[in-house]
Design a protein around this motif. Structure first.
Motif, mmCIF file in Angstrom:
data_model
loop_
_atom_site.group_PDB
_atom_site.id
_atom_site.type_symbol
_atom_site.label_atom_id
_atom_site.label_comp_id
_atom_site.label_asym_id
_atom_site.label_seq_id
_atom_site.Cartn_x
_atom_site.Cartn_y
_atom_site.Cartn_z
ATOM 1 N N ASP A 183 4.544 8.847 -2.821
ATOM 2 C CA ASP A 183 4.801 10.166 -1.960
ATOM 3 C C ASP A 183 5.248 9.443 -0.565
ATOM 4 O O ASP A 183 6.054 10.104 0.124
ATOM 5 N N THR B 216 2.571 4.189 -1.254
ATOM 6 C CA THR B 216 2.646 5.011 -2.481
ATOM 7 C C THR B 216 4.296 5.663 -2.693
ATOM 8 O O THR B 216 4.796 5.863 -1.787
ATOM 9 N N GLU C 140 0.678 -1.252 0.058
ATOM 10 C CA GLU C 140 0.134 0.063 -0.061
ATOM 11 C C GLU C 140 0.934 1.256 -0.055
ATOM 12 O O GLU C 140 0.197 2.511 -0.202
ATOM 13 N N LYS D 99 6.166 -2.024 -9.608
ATOM 14 C CA LYS D 99 4.569 -2.404 -9.255
ATOM 15 C C LYS D 99 3.797 -2.831 -10.378
ATOM 16 O O LYS D 99 2.778 -3.551 -10.203
ATOM 17 N N GLU E 139 8.174 2.237 -8.140
ATOM 18 C CA GLU E 139 6.675 2.625 -8.726
ATOM 19 C C GLU E 139 6.526 1.685 -9.651
ATOM 20 O O GLU E 139 5.606 1.248 -10.111
#
Length: 343
Positions: free
Chosen positions: A205, A203, A201, A235, A232
């Motif tokens: 940021d 992110t 989960e 993913k 990222e």
């Protein structure tokens, strides 16, 4: 990919990796706008050519990625082995590789299994196994004695390497190593399910903030953006569940396989290079508040442990955090080379 789907795939089993050819030499890590990236970091540039060693772990055929960089200055006949931390591929060693190579060292920078361009096994991690795999690589390269420069989690591996294979280790430079305390004393066990959910989960940021704050970085965010973008893009890989499981397993090794009790037994000359602002401690968010406050006294712990070693010393660089070789590159390189050249 939603987390529920990720966990479902984990329960069904995971496909074997497909591996790329060696990457061409390029300058520095970079991230592109392409949304997808394979979990062997296909398309993510490394600063020097990448080679692969076939290895077997738990009956699974895997590949260990590494860069082998010759001396660019007058060769001194010595080799430096670089061991990365948990959140970074070996490409981040570029400024250190350049300095060591210019000083006459051959440099071998390894992506341990589970990281960077190496295979991502889904079985339990073991620092003993990782040390044996590293020595296997050195043996295949004809190297019988090396100087080890290691960062963060790589410091735990370096210490286990020095304990299990002392004849192979001439000296140790430990940059902001973790494992200077036994995290089992302050952090309760955390299940894989909880870790998979939390990491899945996270992110971009949140990960960026985690690196900047947990590592107390003095760098601009742009310096770590390639690594945030890399995570990222992974993913979107069809094999992301395998990457996620492998990453979680590395946390369990850090928590469950302490090296702090062995540090006084290490005979190799050892230099700790610590960031004065570095209070990173894996698992700290899971610790009770009353114990959390005392975690991550890394510079103080390094001084105490070095005093118990046969030949240990500590240098603390004020004003920097956990990524010392990126935050204070010239100072780090000078300290490391002065130490290595003296041993």
């Amino acid at each position: 990919m939603r987390l529920a789907a990720i966990l479902g795939l984990l329960g069904l089993g995971l496909a074997q990796l497909a591996f790329p050819e060696a990457a061409p030499a390029q300058e520095g890590p970079s991230a592109t706008t392409d949304p997808a990236l394979g979990i062997a970091l296909e398309g993510f540039a490394y600063p020097y050519p990448v080679r692969y060693l076939p290895v077997t772990r738990d009956g699974e055929a895997l590949r260990l990625a590494y860069m082998d960089v010759p001396a660019s200055g007058t060769a001194n006949g010595r080799t430096a082995l670089l061991l990365h931390g948990r959140n970074f591929p070996s490409s981040y060693w570029q400024p250190v590789i350049r300095a060591l190579s210019a000083a006459g060292y051959r440099v071998v920078a390894v992506d341990q299994l589970g990281f960077g361009k190496s295979s991502k096994p889904v079985g339990a991690f073991s620092f003993d196994t990782m040390a044996a795999e590293t020595v296997n690589l050195l043996d295949r390269l004809g190297l019988k004695r090396v100087d080890v420069v290691a960062h963060s989690m790589g410091g735990m591996l370096a210490l286990r390497l020095a304990r299990n294979f002392p004849d192979w280790v001439n000296s140790l430079v430990l940059e902001a190593p973790i494992g200077l305390e036994d995290y089992r004393f302050t952090v309760p066990p955390v299940s894989n399910a909880v870790l998979l959910k939390r990491e899945g989960e996270l992110t971009a940021d949140a990960y960026r903030r985690q690196l900047m704050t947990s590592y107390a970085l003095s760098l601009p965010e742009s310096a770590i953006e390639p690594f945030v973008a890399m995570r990222e893009r992974v993913k979107d890989s069809g094999e992301y569940p395998r990457w996620l499981q492998s990453f979680v397993n590395s946390y369990q090794a850090i928590w469950g396989q302490p090296v702090v009790h062995e540090i006084p037994l290490v005979k190799a000359p050892t230099l700790f290079i610590m960031g004065g602002n570095d209070h990173n401690a894996p698992g700290k968010p899971y610790a009770p508040a009353e114990l959390r406050a005392g975690m991550g006294e890394n510079a103080r712990n390094a001084r105490a442990l070095a005093g118990k070693m046969a030949d240990g010393r500590v240098e603390v660089i004020d004003g920097v955090g956990h990524l010392v070789h990126m935050e204070a590159t010239e100072r780090f390189n000078a300290l490391a080379l002065d130490f290595l050249n003296g041993h």
